[in-house]
Design a protein around this motif. Structure first.
Motif, PDB file in Angstrom:
ATOM      1  N   CYS A  67       0.851  -1.195   0.000  1.00  0.00           N
ATOM      2  CA  CYS A  67       0.000   0.000   0.000  1.00  0.00           C
ATOM      3  C   CYS A  67       0.887   1.246   0.000  1.00  0.00           C
ATOM      4  O   CYS A  67       1.819   1.358   0.799  1.00  0.00           O
ATOM      5  N   ARG A  68       0.607   2.204  -0.892  1.00  0.00           N
ATOM      6  CA  ARG A  68       1.483   3.373  -1.044  1.00  0.00           C
ATOM      7  C   ARG A  68       1.537   4.238   0.207  1.00  0.00           C
ATOM      8  O   ARG A  68       2.474   5.016   0.387  1.00  0.00           O
ATOM      9  N   TYR A  69       0.548   4.104   1.069  1.00  0.00           N
ATOM     10  CA  TYR A  69       0.549   4.914   2.285  1.00  0.00           C
ATOM     11  C   TYR A  69       1.590   4.444   3.294  1.00  0.00           C
ATOM     12  O   TYR A  69       1.811   5.081   4.325  1.00  0.00           O
ATOM     13  N   LEU A  70       2.216   3.307   3.002  1.00  0.00           N
ATOM     14  CA  LEU A  70       3.256   2.793   3.885  1.00  0.00           C
ATOM     15  C   LEU A  70       4.652   3.213   3.436  1.00  0.00           C
ATOM     16  O   LEU A  70       5.621   2.996   4.156  1.00  0.00           O
ATOM     17  N   ILE A  71       4.767   3.794   2.252  1.00  0.00           N
ATOM     18  CA  ILE A  71       6.080   4.162   1.727  1.00  0.00           C
ATOM     19  C   ILE A  71       6.765   5.138   2.685  1.00  0.00           C
ATOM     20  O   ILE A  71       6.189   6.124   3.119  1.00  0.00           O
ATOM     21  N   PRO A 112      -2.314   1.841  -5.033  1.00  0.00           N
ATOM     22  CA  PRO A 112      -2.997   3.034  -4.526  1.00  0.00           C
ATOM     23  C   PRO A 112      -3.535   2.817  -3.116  1.00  0.00           C
ATOM     24  O   PRO A 112      -3.513   3.709  -2.279  1.00  0.00           O
ATOM     25  N   SER A 113      -4.024   1.621  -2.851  1.00  0.00           N
ATOM     26  CA  SER A 113      -4.440   1.183  -1.514  1.00  0.00           C
ATOM     27  C   SER A 113      -4.509  -0.337  -1.570  1.00  0.00           C
ATOM     28  O   SER A 113      -4.539  -0.929  -2.649  1.00  0.00           O
ATOM     29  N   ALA A 114      -4.549  -0.966  -0.425  1.00  0.00           N
ATOM     30  CA  ALA A 114      -4.547  -2.429  -0.414  1.00  0.00           C
ATOM     31  C   ALA A 114      -5.763  -3.007  -1.121  1.00  0.00           C
ATOM     32  O   ALA A 114      -5.676  -4.030  -1.805  1.00  0.00           O
ATOM     33  N   ASP A 115      -6.915  -2.357  -0.980  1.00  0.00           N
ATOM     34  CA  ASP A 115      -8.131  -2.879  -1.600  1.00  0.00           C
ATOM     35  C   ASP A 115      -8.247  -2.537  -3.076  1.00  0.00           C
ATOM     36  O   ASP A 115      -9.248  -2.863  -3.714  1.00  0.00           O
ATOM     37  N   SER A 116      -7.225  -1.884  -3.642  1.00  0.00           N
ATOM     38  CA  SER A 116      -7.237  -1.642  -5.085  1.00  0.00           C
ATOM     39  C   SER A 116      -6.680  -2.832  -5.859  1.00  0.00           C
ATOM     40  O   SER A 116      -6.787  -2.881  -7.080  1.00  0.00           O
ATOM     41  N   LEU A 117      -6.091  -3.794  -5.146  1.00  0.00           N
ATOM     42  CA  LEU A 117      -5.528  -4.973  -5.806  1.00  0.00           C
ATOM     43  C   LEU A 117      -6.661  -5.894  -6.252  1.00  0.00           C
ATOM     44  O   LEU A 117      -7.424  -6.409  -5.440  1.00  0.00           O
ATOM     45  N   GLU A 118      -6.745  -6.116  -7.554  1.00  0.00           N
ATOM     46  CA  GLU A 118      -7.829  -6.911  -8.108  1.00  0.00           C
ATOM     47  C   GLU A 118      -7.471  -8.398  -8.128  1.00  0.00           C
ATOM     48  O   GLU A 118      -6.318  -8.776  -8.326  1.00  0.00           O
ATOM     49  N   GLN A 119      -8.496  -9.241  -7.948  1.00  0.00           N
ATOM     50  CA  GLN A 119      -8.285 -10.682  -7.972  1.00  0.00           C
ATOM     51  C   GLN A 119      -7.702 -11.123  -9.311  1.00  0.00           C
ATOM     52  O   GLN A 119      -6.801 -11.974  -9.357  1.00  0.00           O
TER      53      GLN A 119
END
Length: 682
Positions: A572-576, A601-608
């Motif tokens: 997640c980019r917010y952890l950079i 962009p966020s963890a939940d932006s990762l698609e299956q």
């Protein structure tokens, strides 16, 4: 990856429309060469601007409505230094200009040759015009009277603000693009404007404002009263300057601050700057004033000079009168004074820094016209003179301003020259893109605040003792933490109308409540925060992200060459910049060079489907590192890893070991958990 149809306010605030969000995104992903490419694409003096740009982009940064704007200029410098391998400069022993500015020798090998375009002046505007015209395929010659190109950057910008090696880096890039630069030759002395017109198809005048102005008041013509630009040039050249213990600077602009701070470094015991303007009206950049204060410069506002007092043919001080207003009701410069309120300031040396003007002596006896104020007459739209084939750019065309504005002027004149050489008519037409509006207040209140990372500066007591650069570069952790604060304005979600089925999924899941569904889904570019949740969850695949995943580590390979030992960490980019970041991973997992890190962009932006495609491409394992709870920018709504967990079930259903996927919470145990995960894949 980056939008071409709309400008974020930061890019719009930049006179050359630098792709700010693009290069900040590249920094976040650790791709410094891409950041450097984007920086240099529109700005030939990108390296210099990393040190001295007044950063109008920061003034327009929408993050400022949430907490504070991004440290964009400092990030620019960091990215360029990382991409070019240039360490912070701490030694200026090789930077001193050894040439006497007033007595330099003429370039004896100078001969005018035939060419397409001649440019008089090698400052920011002239060099920018030269580079653009050279890229267009024209033969371009720059004629510069100083020993080296760079204009004000070279002659009078103090070394503590801009080391000369930084300037030479940009000049070298321009030269390598085919621009011929001839230094040590002066218009009107070594060649005439008519000679240029006889050998070149077009001539660009880019001489800047080279002469310091003085004041038509008693005592200001005394030989011991110094002028700003010659003073700064002498300091840069290492000349001995007879400076008294008490120095008084007349002026309140950036040049006046440079003069005052240089006088401090040359050993003056008391340095004071007096100006007409109030503190709020001072033309100097606020940070320049603050840094001067820190170094001991006294600044007296709302005082106007009346006369310099001379005793026994020596300067003893300056008599001043109180200013009641600087501008009239129309905003025009028209100072008024209270003649009953006066003061006298003692001084051994007075330096005048009240503006500059152009030296246009070289056009005497030519047919190039001047206006009623003695300035070059020109078409403001095309920057062309009434004389065919003559063009003007930079400060001599538009008056004093930031160097990046001069660069923009040079690029504009290049377009006009190109039109003239192709059609015989000077035309200029720049595409005007729409600009993203302000961040709505209700959305700004939902965005989690994050602390701005500021660059460090040397202690004022130490830095005023020498001309060493006093600003320090970001460390990599600081830079990536700061760049990840960028809200990526304009790089968020876009609805593909022909695919939308109005299912309301995007409206239901968006943590900011942005999508509106009335027939079809609509996602406002002003409001979207680019978290990507809607795109990953949309069952119809009707939402795209303008800039989605960015990666670092492995170079992309063809499918047939892909290494099946590759392990992917999605982050997640917010952890950079925090403990869980690519740099710490590299240290903690030394030897595991088969890891590719991809920034989300966020963890939940990762698609299956992205995860399944990774496994189709024979990756060995995938880990998702995500923040949760209070650490999540959206209070836990953006980093639940739902798609990742669904993909893990799918992997198990098709007979693969689910342990090749690992969801890892970004906490103090994250690095250990990642290490154990990698070990388990061996």
């Amino acid at each position: 990856m980056y939008r071409q149809d709309i400008l974020p306010p930061c890019s719009n605030g930049c006179p050359v429309n630098t792709n700010v969000s693009g290069y900040l995104d590249a920094i976040t992903g650790g791709d410094y060469m891409e950041a450097y490419r984007l920086l240099s694409d529109r700005n030939p003096f990108s390296t210099v601007c990393g040190w001295v740009c007044p950063h109008p982009c920061e003034d327009n940064c929408r993050r400022g409505t949430v907490d504070k704007p991004l440290s964009i200029r400092a990030l620019k410098r960091f990215a360029i230094e990382e991409a070019t391998g240039t360490a912070s400069i701490t030694d200026i022993s090789e930077e001193i200009i050894l040439t006497d500015f007033e007595k330099k020798s003429v370039n004896k090998d100078f001969l005018l040759t035939q060419g397409d375009v001649a440019i008089i002046g090698g400052g920011p505007s002239g060099m920018a015009a030269a580079l653009d015209l050279s890229r267009m395929g024209y033969s371009v010659t720059v004629l510069e009277k100083q020993p080296e190109a760079g204009g004000h950057f070279y002659t009078s910008l103090p070394l503590y603000r801009l080391p000369r090696r930084v300037l030479k880096q940009d000049i070298k890039k321009i030269s390598e693009n085919g621009v011929k630069i001839i230094c040590g030759v002066e218009a009107g002395k070594d060649f005439t404007i008519e000679e240029l017109r006889s050998k070149y198809k077009a001539v660009v005048i880019a001489v800047g404002l080279q002469i310091s102005r003085t004041l038509p008041l008693a005592g200001f013509d005394h030989p011991d009263v110094l002028l700003a630009l010659p003073f700064l040039q002498a300091a840069n050249s290492g000349e001995s300057i007879p400076l008294g213990k008490r120095v008084l600077v007349v002026g309140g602009g950036n040049v006046a601050m440079d003069v005052a701070r240089t006088a401090v470094r040359l050993g003056a015991e008391r340095v004071e700057s007096v100006c007409l303007e109030s503190p709020e009206e001072m033309p100097a950049n606020p940070w320049e004033v603050e840094e001067a204060h820190e170094e001991g410069v006294i600044i007296s506002c709302s005082w106007g000079p009346e006369e310099i007092v001379i005793e026994n043919n020596k300067v003893t001080g300056l008599r001043l009168k109180k200013v009641t207003s600087v501008f009239d009701c129309q905003g025009q410069f028209c100072p008024t004074f209270d003649d009953t309120v006066k003061q006298f300031l003692e001084a051994d040396t007075i330096i005048v820094a009240v503006g500059q003007r152009a030296d246009l002596g070289f056009i005497e006896n030519s047919d190039i016209p001047l206006d009623e104020r003695g300035n070059l007459r020109l078409d403001r739209n095309t920057l062309s003179s009434p004389v065919s084939g003559i063009f003007v750019c930079g400060e001599v065309a538009q008056g004093p301003g930031a160097a990046i504005s001069a660069v923009a002027s040079g690029q504009k004149v290049a377009g006009s020259v190109d039109s003239y050489l192709k059609s015989g008519k000077a035309l200029y037409e720049k595409e005007v893109l729409p600009v993203i509006n302000c961040l709505p207040e209700d959305i700004a209140q939902k965005v989690k605040t994050r602390q701005r990372q500021n660059y460090q500066v040397a202690d004022s007591k130490e830095r005023k003792k020498n001309f060493l650069p006093f600003e320090k570069s970001f460390l990599e952790k600081e830079a990536r933490l700061e760049s990840s604060r960028c809200m990526r304005c304009g790089l968020g979600a876009q609805v593909i109308e022909e695919k939308c089925v109005s299912c309301l999924t995007c409206a239901r899941l968006c943590p900011y409540g942005i999508p509106k569904v009335d027939g079809l889904a609509v996602i406002s570019v002003e409001e979207c925060q680019g978290c990507g949740i809607c795109a990953s969850a949309c069952p119809a695949g009707a939402i795209d992200m303008v800039a989605g995943i960015c990666g670092q580590g492995w170079i992309e390979k063809d499918e047939k060459d892909r290494d099946n030992s590759e392990i992917i960490f999605y982050l997640c980019r917010y952890l950079i910049g925090k403990e869980i970041n690519p740099d710490f991973m590299g240290v903690s997992m030394a030897g595991l060079d088969n890891i590719r890190i991809k920034i989300l962009p966020s963890a939940d932006s990762l698609e299956q489907r992205t995860i399944l495609k990774d496994f189709e491409n024979n990756v060995k394992g995938i880990a998702l590192v995500a923040c949760e709870g209070e650490e999540c920018p959206a209070g836990g709504n953006m980093c639940r890893g739902n798609e990742f967990k669904e993909a893990k079930k799918t992997i198990q259903d098709i007979g693969l070991n689910p342990e090749i996927m690992q969801y890892i919470k970004a906490d103090n145990n994250a690095l250990n958990n990642l290490s154990e995960f990698v070990k388990g894949l061996k």
